[in-house]
Design an enzyme around this catalytic site. Structure first.
Site, PDB file in Angstrom:
ATOM      1  N   LYS A 173     -42.404  -3.887  -7.233  1.00 30.34           N
ATOM      2  CA  LYS A 173     -43.577  -3.752  -6.363  1.00 30.34           C
ATOM      3  C   LYS A 173     -44.511  -4.956  -6.504  1.00 30.34           C
ATOM      4  CE  LYS A 173     -44.226   0.092  -8.444  1.00 30.34           C
ATOM      5  NZ  LYS A 173     -44.644   1.404  -8.973  1.00 30.34           N
ATOM      6  N   THR A 206     -56.863   3.080  -5.694  1.00 33.06           N
ATOM      7  CA  THR A 206     -55.404   2.922  -5.714  1.00 33.06           C
ATOM      8  C   THR A 206     -54.735   3.760  -6.798  1.00 33.06           C
ATOM      9  OG1 THR A 206     -55.666   0.978  -7.147  1.00 33.06           O
ATOM     10  CG2 THR A 206     -55.515   0.579  -4.766  1.00 33.06           C
ATOM     11  N   GLY A 208     -52.591   6.296  -8.524  1.00 34.80           N
ATOM     12  CA  GLY A 208     -51.419   7.070  -8.145  1.00 34.80           C
ATOM     13  C   GLY A 208     -50.496   6.406  -7.145  1.00 34.80           C
ATOM     14  N   THR A 209     -50.725   5.128  -6.852  1.00 33.16           N
ATOM     15  CA  THR A 209     -49.876   4.464  -5.857  1.00 33.16           C
ATOM     16  C   THR A 209     -48.414   4.382  -6.311  1.00 33.16           C
ATOM     17  OG1 THR A 209     -50.603   2.348  -6.798  1.00 33.16           O
ATOM     18  CG2 THR A 209     -51.683   3.081  -4.783  1.00 33.16           C
ATOM     19  N   GLY A 210     -48.189   4.053  -7.586  1.00 32.68           N
ATOM     20  CA  GLY A 210     -46.816   3.935  -8.078  1.00 32.68           C
ATOM     21  C   GLY A 210     -46.081   5.253  -8.060  1.00 32.68           C
ATOM     22  N   CYS A 211     -46.755   6.314  -8.501  1.00 33.56           N
ATOM     23  CA  CYS A 211     -46.152   7.647  -8.490  1.00 33.56           C
ATOM     24  C   CYS A 211     -45.795   8.064  -7.065  1.00 33.56           C
ATOM     25  CB  CYS A 211     -47.120   8.675  -9.074  1.00 33.56           C
ATOM     26  SG  CYS A 211     -47.642   8.343 -10.760  1.00 33.56           S
TER      27      CYS A 211
END
Length: 272
Positions: A173, A206, A208-211
């Site tokens: 990412k 932002t 929790g974007t990865g989850c």
């Protein structure tokens, strides 16, 4: 009804972890299940405490689901310890679960460690060879590959190294890119590289974007979507979630899990 399982920690603030995953699964029309690996005392400001489950407790949750409901896709998030990683890996094999998406959660946005240092070896040895997709950010990819990532060529080299650990598809990412205008996710399927670029949104909301990103991929794989198209949907979903972010709390606010679905509804309404 397709089913997706998240094996991850709980975020009491509701923006990340199993809470984000289950919200995402629901938005994308799959039935969400969970195996809890840890309870965190957490809000938008940071992680105040972590209370890990025992590896036996994690295994029992997976076994309960494996013996009854099954799963069409599985994602792992915060796993915390070597013992939990070994238990998760053993049960993924036991129930022959495929479409495994690994989000190698290591550090919270506030800086708190969510994976013990000695657990990195276990992740690379036991879990990554079972993964259909891995979705590290740049700092996580650096830890897993042992290299510094600063350029596109660095990203490509890191993706190849992760692929060589047994992962079938790699997404690195771009949220930590130094480019202030765009964010580019690199996708590698073992044969070709693809860049997914979007406008960078200047916001602190932002959390929790990865989850959420990895949960979208998991939900789409559960529905039979190709990995490429699942990653493309994840990019669109998270872009909408950030653009229509939610200003809650005094730190990094959560993303908007219903933004993508709301936009689709409005477009369909306009066409009719």
């Amino acid at each position: 009804m397709k089913k997706a399982l998240t094996i991850a920690g709980s975020d009491s603030g509701g923006g990340a972890g199993i809470q984000a995953d289950l919200k995402t699964f629901q938005e994308l029309g799959v039935f969400g299940m969970s195996a809890l690996t840890a309870v965190t005392a957490q809000n938008t400001v940071g992680v105040h405490a972590v209370y890990p489950m025992t590896s036996e407790a994690v295994a029992k949750q997976m076994q309960a689901l494996g013996e009854d409901m099954g799963a069409d896709a599985v994602k792992t998030g915060m796993l915390f310890s070597t013992e939990i990683i070994e238990a998760v890996s053993a049960n993924l094999k036991k129930y022959k679960w495929e479409n495994v998406v690994v989000d190698p959660v290591m550090i919270a946005k506030g800086g708190a460690s969510l994976l013990q240092q000695e657990a990195i070896f276990a992740m690379k040895t036991y879990l990554l060879p079972l993964a259909e997709v891995i979705t590290p950010n740049i700092p996580e990819a650096e830890v897993l590959t042992g290299m510094k990532i600063q350029t596109l060529e660095d990203k490509r080299e890191a993706a190849v190294r992760l692929y060589e650990l047994g992962v079938r598809n790699v997404v690195i990412k771009g949220g930590h890119d130094e480019n202030e205008i765009e964010s580019t996710d690199l996708f590698f399927d073992g044969n070709e590289f693809h860049n997914f670029t979007s406008k960078r949104i200047q916001t602190k909301n932002t959390h929790g974007t990865g989850c959420t990103f990895s949960a979208v991929i998991t939900a789409e794989l559960a529905k039979g979507t190709s990995v490429y198209d699942a990653v493309l949907t994840a990019k669109d979903f998270i872009q909408a979630a950030i653009e229509d972010g939610i200003a809650i709390g005094h730190g990094h606010g959560p993303t908007n899990h219903w933004a993508y679905g709301k936009r689709k509804y409005i477009k369909e309404l306009a066409r009719s």
